[in-house]
Design an enzyme around this catalytic site. Structure first.
Site, PDB file in Angstrom:
ATOM      1  N   GLU A 142      44.273  66.049  45.484  1.00 53.03           N
ATOM      2  CA  GLU A 142      43.667  66.549  44.051  1.00 53.03           C
ATOM      3  C   GLU A 142      42.585  65.731  43.699  1.00 53.03           C
ATOM      4  OE1 GLU A 142      45.370  66.890  39.461  1.00 53.03           O
ATOM      5  OE2 GLU A 142      46.318  65.543  40.613  1.00 53.03           O
ATOM      6  N   ASP A 201      48.475  63.538  44.704  1.00 55.89           N
ATOM      7  CA  ASP A 201      48.271  63.622  43.251  1.00 55.89           C
ATOM      8  C   ASP A 201      47.156  62.657  42.883  1.00 55.89           C
ATOM      9  OD1 ASP A 201      49.567  64.698  40.614  1.00 55.89           O
ATOM     10  OD2 ASP A 201      49.681  62.674  40.261  1.00 55.89           O
TER      11      ASP A 201
HETATM   12  C1  GLC Z   1      48.420  65.229  38.305  1.00 55.53           C
HETATM   13  C2  GLC Z   1      49.484  66.367  38.116  1.00 55.53           C
HETATM   14  C3  GLC Z   1      49.845  66.427  36.783  1.00 55.53           C
HETATM   15  C4  GLC Z   1      50.454  65.367  36.376  1.00 55.53           C
HETATM   16  C5  GLC Z   1      49.514  64.038  36.645  1.00 55.53           C
HETATM   17  C6  GLC Z   1      50.116  62.823  36.532  1.00 55.53           C
HETATM   18  O1  GLC Z   1      47.333  65.849  37.746  1.00 55.53           O
HETATM   19  O2  GLC Z   1      49.071  67.722  38.683  1.00 55.53           O
HETATM   20  O3  GLC Z   1      50.955  67.455  36.512  1.00 55.53           O
HETATM   21  O4  GLC Z   1      50.820  65.166  35.094  1.00 55.53           O
HETATM   22  O5  GLC Z   1      48.718  64.174  37.815  1.00 55.53           O
HETATM   23  O6  GLC Z   1      50.949  62.660  37.792  1.00 55.53           O
END
Ligand code: GLC
Ligand code: CA
Length: 537
Positions: A259, A205
């Site tokens: 991500e 993440d």
């Molecule tokens: C990422 C996740 C999202 C979350 C954020 C904070 O972007 O996909 O859903 O709110 O991280 O953890």
């Protein structure tokens, strides 16, 4: 079950389960692991090869589970660790891989480290695990800098003794200090905890945000400075080299999927070097408008960025953070940037669904891995009329409702029946945690199951064909010059994908055999906003 290949992540069709909204086994209106286990046959029939689970850990749900209290426990709303272990082995029996979400940038404010930090003195080792600082102003009454939270408001919250702590997201998500060796050791141990339980991969993440410039300098939020004080610092690479060593220490190496939202494709690709992450989500494709030139540019840039590091590309149309693409493609402006989160805008849903069908075939034919967000295979639209008092996303609350937030893509899935809860929960259960539209009876999995023209049938056909077609998944592709505003490319000797993004129907090649089509064809003509997969001589 013997694994088919160890490089499954290079080509797999990966399905994202958002546990809270997938299926509710125990009737409390919240999705859970029992619900997922009861639907594994559905996922197998759909034809996916791996499941990525959004966080299932112990959490107060300030950010729907992306605020983790304990990475080694399953939230009781979702089930137990024993159930997670069962789910992992039941998926493996079906040849389905499991990816779990790990959140390194922050933990929950209920995490043992943070409660210890609050109880400890300024300057203590407990506080050093986070970013505690004195405030500015005569009495420290101003935050240490002007950084804004990504969810709205200041990125700093003050604690009773006067110090402030950093949270790039909600105040319930204090940022960890990745310069601290304890943080690094703890996360490597969390990875081992899940790998030892059979998990095949990790979704990382907010992977590019972990490291911060320790001077915490102010910057102008209207421009994206280079270097940025917390996006894409070089130190991040060292973190993921450590993770890669853990992943590679297993006899069947585990995969790391990041991500990584970055504008610069070369900086993005650096995360995919051979000793770092295996792959990363392709947000440029996810945000791209339904436009032949824009799509072709993004595809070419994606392939070019990946080739240098030898990593496979990934293709994503939707996830739990963005407007569902059926809705996005039905708007006058189809890019994510413009389409992001609106209240009841004008949407041509039929057009959006037609384009979504064509986009699915495009996406699944491109080289690399493909991600499918739960409900995308049902053609679910964004729900844009959720009443204010039912909205849950901190983005909605922290912007005082100016931004509707992400609840609209997180509405519980409709499985069967004609009214809420559409089989999401057993009969007589509590209402789903978010309301489901009255119009979803025709979108349930059961309603689409036997319909040859449904989105579900299209996904099943395409995924089955993709798995059976050796030229699909990882490997080269070749553009064809077919017709203006038409994207056409071959994979291997005899597979062609054609996507008609022009305003007029185009003739298909003679003597081609149609493998899958996103709309019915007549007389060898490919209609507007339609894709076809062909066997060509
Ligand atoms: C990422 C996740 C999202 C979350 C954020 C904070 O972007 O996909 O859903 O709110 O991280 O953890
Ligand atoms: Ca439940």
């Amino acid at each position: 079950m013997t694994p088919r290949t160890t490089d499954w992540w290079r080509h797999a069709a990966i399905y994202q389960v958002y546990p809270r909204s997938f299926a509710d086994g125990n009737g409390d209106g919240i999705g859970d692991l029992a619900g997922v286990r009861s639907r594994l046959d559905y996922l197998q029939h759909l034809g996916i090869e791996a499941i990525w689970f959004s966080p299932w850990y112990l959490t107060p749900m300030a950010d729907a589970g992306y605020d983790v209290t304990d990475f080694r426990r399953i939230d009781p709303r979702f089930g137990t660790l024993a159930e997670a272990e069962k789910l992992i082995s039941e998926a493996h029996e079906r040849d389905i891989r499991i990816i779990v979400d790990v959140v390194p940038n922050h933990v929950s404010n209920e995490h043992a480290w943070f409660t210890a930090a609050l109880n400890a003195e300024p300057g203590s080792p407990e506080r050093e695990l986070f970013w505690f600082r004195e405030g500015r102003g005569d009495d420290g009454e101003l935050p240490p800098n002007a950084w804004q939270s990504i969810f709205g408001g200041s990125a700093w919250t003050r604690v009773p003794d006067g110090q402030w702590y950093l949270h790039l997201f909600a105040p319930e998500q204090p940022d960890l200090n990745w310069r601290n060796p304890l943080v690094r050791a703890e996360y490597e141990d969390i990875l081992r905890f899940w790998f030892d339980r059979g998990v095949d991969g990790i979704r990382v993440d907010s992977a590019a945000m972990c490291s911060k410039d320790p001077d915490l300098p102010d910057y102008d939020h209207s421009v994206f400075p280079d270097p940025h004080p917390y996006v894409d610092l070089d130190e991040n690479h060292d973190i993921y080299r450590g993770w890669r060593a853990v992943a590679d220490s297993y006899s069947e190496p585990r995969a790391l999927i990041g991500e990584v939202w970055l504008a610069d494709p070369d900086r993005f690709a650096q995360y995919l070097r051979a000793d770092e992450l295996h792959s990363a989500f392709n947000f440029d494709f996810l945000g791209c408008s339904w436009d032949p030139t824009a799509l072709r540019t993004v595809i070419d840039q994606t392939l070019a960025a990946h080739v240098g590091v030898g990593a496979p590309s990934t293709w994503v149309l939707s996830n739990h953070d963005v407007t569902r693409h059926v809705t996005r493609y039905g708007r006058p402006d189809t890019s994510t940037a413009a389409g992001i989160r609106q209240y009841n805008p004008v949407v041509d849903e039929d057009l959006g669904r037609r384009r979504a069908r064509a986009a699915a075939l495009l996406t699944m034919a491109l080289p690399g891995a493909v991600y499918i967000y739960q409900g995308e295979e049902l053609g679910l639209p964004e729900v844009e009329d959720i009443p204010a008092h039912r909205r849950d996303d901190p983005i909605y609350h922290r912007t005082n409702g100016e931004d509707p937030g992400r609840d609209g893509c997180r509405v519980p899935l409709p499985w069967n029946g004609t009214t809420e809860p559409y089989g999401f929960s057993p009969d007589g259960a509590a209402s789903p945690w978010l309301p489901q539209p009255a119009t979803w009876a025709r979108l349930t999995a059961a309603a689409q199951d036997a319909d040859p023209h449904s989105m579900l049938t299209l996904y099943r056909q395409a995924l089955a064909r993709r798995a059976a077609e050796p030229a699909l998944g990882d490997g080269p592709m070749q553009w064809l010059d077919y017709a203006p505003d038409v994207l056409a490319f071959t994979r291997g000797e005899s597979f062609t994908c054609i996507v008609n993004l022009s305003a007029t129907p185009v003739q298909l090649p003679d003597d081609a055999q149609v493998l899958v089509t996103s709309q019915p064809l007549s007389q060898g003509v490919l209609p507007v906003d339609t894709s076809v997969w062909l066997r060509t001589a």
